[in-house]
Design a protein around this motif. Structure first.
Motif, PDB file in Angstrom:
ATOM      1  N   LEU A   1      -9.369  -2.532  -2.713  1.00  0.00           N
ATOM      2  CA  LEU A   1      -7.933  -2.689  -2.498  1.00  0.00           C
ATOM      3  C   LEU A   1      -7.396  -3.971  -3.131  1.00  0.00           C
ATOM      4  CD1 LEU A   1      -7.567  -1.349   1.147  1.00  0.00           C
ATOM      5  CD2 LEU A   1      -6.805  -0.262  -0.981  1.00  0.00           C
ATOM      6  N   GLN A   2      -8.234  -5.001  -3.229  1.00  0.00           N
ATOM      7  CA  GLN A   2      -7.798  -6.215  -3.918  1.00  0.00           C
ATOM      8  C   GLN A   2      -7.595  -5.943  -5.405  1.00  0.00           C
ATOM      9  OE1 GLN A   2     -10.651  -9.272  -2.935  1.00  0.00           O
ATOM     10  NE2 GLN A   2      -9.817  -9.555  -0.879  1.00  0.00           N
ATOM     11  N   LYS A   3      -8.405  -5.074  -5.992  1.00  0.00           N
ATOM     12  CA  LYS A   3      -8.255  -4.725  -7.409  1.00  0.00           C
ATOM     13  C   LYS A   3      -7.083  -3.775  -7.627  1.00  0.00           C
ATOM     14  CE  LYS A   3     -13.159  -5.204  -8.372  1.00  0.00           C
ATOM     15  NZ  LYS A   3     -14.420  -4.459  -8.460  1.00  0.00           N
ATOM     16  N   ARG A   4      -6.807  -2.917  -6.658  1.00  0.00           N
ATOM     17  CA  ARG A   4      -5.754  -1.904  -6.791  1.00  0.00           C
ATOM     18  C   ARG A   4      -4.433  -2.412  -6.217  1.00  0.00           C
ATOM     19  NH1 ARG A   4      -6.547   3.402  -7.957  1.00  0.00           N
ATOM     20  NH2 ARG A   4      -4.313   3.154  -8.218  1.00  0.00           N
ATOM     21  N   LYS A   5      -3.928  -3.460  -6.826  1.00  0.00           N
ATOM     22  CA  LYS A   5      -2.673  -4.062  -6.377  1.00  0.00           C
ATOM     23  C   LYS A   5      -1.496  -3.112  -6.586  1.00  0.00           C
ATOM     24  CE  LYS A   5      -4.336  -8.747  -7.094  1.00  0.00           C
ATOM     25  NZ  LYS A   5      -5.720  -8.467  -7.409  1.00  0.00           N
ATOM     26  N   ASP A   6      -1.682  -2.102  -7.430  1.00  0.00           N
ATOM     27  CA  ASP A   6      -0.634  -1.110  -7.655  1.00  0.00           C
ATOM     28  C   ASP A   6      -0.449  -0.180  -6.462  1.00  0.00           C
ATOM     29  OD1 ASP A   6      -3.305  -0.173  -8.442  1.00  0.00           O
ATOM     30  OD2 ASP A   6      -2.303   1.688  -9.013  1.00  0.00           O
ATOM     31  N   VAL A   7      -1.429  -0.104  -5.603  1.00  0.00           N
ATOM     32  CA  VAL A   7      -1.337   0.755  -4.422  1.00  0.00           C
ATOM     33  C   VAL A   7      -0.577  -0.006  -3.342  1.00  0.00           C
ATOM     34  CG1 VAL A   7      -2.627   2.004  -2.656  1.00  0.00           C
ATOM     35  CG2 VAL A   7      -3.495   1.911  -5.005  1.00  0.00           C
ATOM     36  N   GLN A   8       0.585   0.503  -3.002  1.00  0.00           N
ATOM     37  CA  GLN A   8       1.445  -0.157  -2.030  1.00  0.00           C
ATOM     38  C   GLN A   8       1.008   0.187  -0.605  1.00  0.00           C
ATOM     39  OE1 GLN A   8       4.234  -2.297  -2.901  1.00  0.00           O
ATOM     40  NE2 GLN A   8       2.925  -2.223  -4.709  1.00  0.00           N
ATOM     41  N   ASN A   9       1.251  -0.741   0.301  1.00  0.00           N
ATOM     42  CA  ASN A   9       0.894  -0.518   1.702  1.00  0.00           C
ATOM     43  C   ASN A   9       1.590   0.703   2.283  1.00  0.00           C
ATOM     44  OD1 ASN A   9      -0.997  -2.534   2.102  1.00  0.00           O
ATOM     45  ND2 ASN A   9       0.541  -4.060   2.613  1.00  0.00           N
ATOM     46  N   ILE A  10       2.851   0.913   1.921  1.00  0.00           N
ATOM     47  CA  ILE A  10       3.561   2.072   2.473  1.00  0.00           C
ATOM     48  C   ILE A  10       2.907   3.375   2.017  1.00  0.00           C
ATOM     49  CG2 ILE A  10       5.344   2.234   0.685  1.00  0.00           C
ATOM     50  CD1 ILE A  10       7.223   2.790   3.304  1.00  0.00           C
ATOM     51  N   ASP A  11       2.365   3.382   0.800  1.00  0.00           N
ATOM     52  CA  ASP A  11       1.652   4.575   0.333  1.00  0.00           C
ATOM     53  C   ASP A  11       0.386   4.792   1.147  1.00  0.00           C
ATOM     54  OD1 ASP A  11       3.522   5.199  -1.701  1.00  0.00           O
ATOM     55  OD2 ASP A  11       2.564   3.743  -3.036  1.00  0.00           O
ATOM     56  N   LEU A  12      -0.333   3.707   1.412  1.00  0.00           N
ATOM     57  CA  LEU A  12      -1.529   3.817   2.256  1.00  0.00           C
ATOM     58  C   LEU A  12      -1.159   4.334   3.640  1.00  0.00           C
ATOM     59  CD1 LEU A  12      -3.342   0.492   1.325  1.00  0.00           C
ATOM     60  CD2 LEU A  12      -4.145   2.797   0.813  1.00  0.00           C
ATOM     61  N   MET A  13      -0.088   3.793   4.214  1.00  0.00           N
ATOM     62  CA  MET A  13       0.340   4.231   5.552  1.00  0.00           C
ATOM     63  C   MET A  13       0.724   5.706   5.536  1.00  0.00           C
ATOM     64  SD  MET A  13       0.024   1.867   7.830  1.00  0.00           S
ATOM     65  CE  MET A  13       0.979   2.579   9.148  1.00  0.00           C
ATOM     66  N   ASN A  14       1.476   6.105   4.530  1.00  0.00           N
ATOM     67  CA  ASN A  14       1.925   7.494   4.459  1.00  0.00           C
ATOM     68  C   ASN A  14       0.783   8.476   4.222  1.00  0.00           C
ATOM     69  OD1 ASN A  14       4.571   6.790   4.960  1.00  0.00           O
ATOM     70  ND2 ASN A  14       5.189   6.822   2.818  1.00  0.00           N
ATOM     71  N   MET A  15      -0.226   8.049   3.486  1.00  0.00           N
ATOM     72  CA  MET A  15      -1.342   8.947   3.170  1.00  0.00           C
ATOM     73  C   MET A  15      -2.466   8.885   4.205  1.00  0.00           C
ATOM     74  SD  MET A  15      -0.623  10.560   0.339  1.00  0.00           S
ATOM     75  CE  MET A  15      -2.199  11.095  -0.285  1.00  0.00           C
ATOM     76  N   ALA A  16      -2.768   7.670   4.687  1.00  0.00           N
ATOM     77  CA  ALA A  16      -3.965   7.510   5.517  1.00  0.00           C
ATOM     78  C   ALA A  16      -3.685   6.991   6.925  1.00  0.00           C
ATOM     79  CB  ALA A  16      -4.935   6.555   4.820  1.00  0.00           C
ATOM     80  N   GLY A  17      -2.460   6.528   7.171  1.00  0.00           N
ATOM     81  CA  GLY A  17      -2.141   6.032   8.514  1.00  0.00           C
ATOM     82  C   GLY A  17      -2.594   4.606   8.763  1.00  0.00           C
ATOM     83  N   PHE A  18      -3.002   3.895   7.713  1.00  0.00           N
ATOM     84  CA  PHE A  18      -3.361   2.480   7.829  1.00  0.00           C
ATOM     85  C   PHE A  18      -3.089   1.805   6.491  1.00  0.00           C
ATOM     86  CE2 PHE A  18      -7.160   4.014   5.786  1.00  0.00           C
ATOM     87  CZ  PHE A  18      -7.619   2.946   5.035  1.00  0.00           C
ATOM     88  N   CYS A  19      -3.022   0.469   6.536  1.00  0.00           N
ATOM     89  CA  CYS A  19      -2.784  -0.292   5.309  1.00  0.00           C
ATOM     90  C   CYS A  19      -3.567  -1.606   5.374  1.00  0.00           C
ATOM     91  CB  CYS A  19      -1.291  -0.557   5.121  1.00  0.00           C
ATOM     92  SG  CYS A  19      -0.588  -1.697   6.333  1.00  0.00           S
TER      93      CYS A  19
END
Length: 101
Positions: free
Chosen positions: A21-39
């Motif tokens: 996740l440190q390398k994938r700075k393009d992945v936004q927290n809201i996307d993580l929340m919407n897809m996986a329920g955590f960020c």
């Protein structure tokens, strides 16, 4: 597998996830929340709670710096994009998972 081996394996997997996740700075927290329920913020809270359970003092800002790989405010200013109306609508629809704390 012994309990110690399992703990070491789990710790290694955690470090791999955090590093990814440190390398994938393009992945936004809201996307993580919407897809996986955590960020990333959820992960830092989990880390702080685990530290407290072990009798170790770890503040939320310290835990966030570990997870983000830099101070949170720095990460936000460099990498956090404004959430789109669509992202916000999806987040409102599904809401955070109760297991994230």
């Amino acid at each position: 597998m012994t309990p110690e081996e399992q703990t070491a394996i789990e710790a290694a997997a955690w470090r791999t996830l955090v590093g990814h996740l440190q390398k994938r700075k393009d992945v936004q927290n809201i996307d993580l929340m919407n897809m996986a329920g955590f960020c990333r913020n959820c992960m830092s809270r989990w880390m702080a709670h685990a530290a407290t359970a072990q009798g170790v003092e770890l503040s939320d800002p310290q835990a966030r710096e570990i997870v983000y790989g830099m101070p949170y405010d720095e990460w936000k200013s460099k990498y956090q994009a404004e959430a789109t109306p669509e992202q916000l609508a999806k987040y409102k629809q599904i809401g955070p998972d109760d297991t994230t704390d």
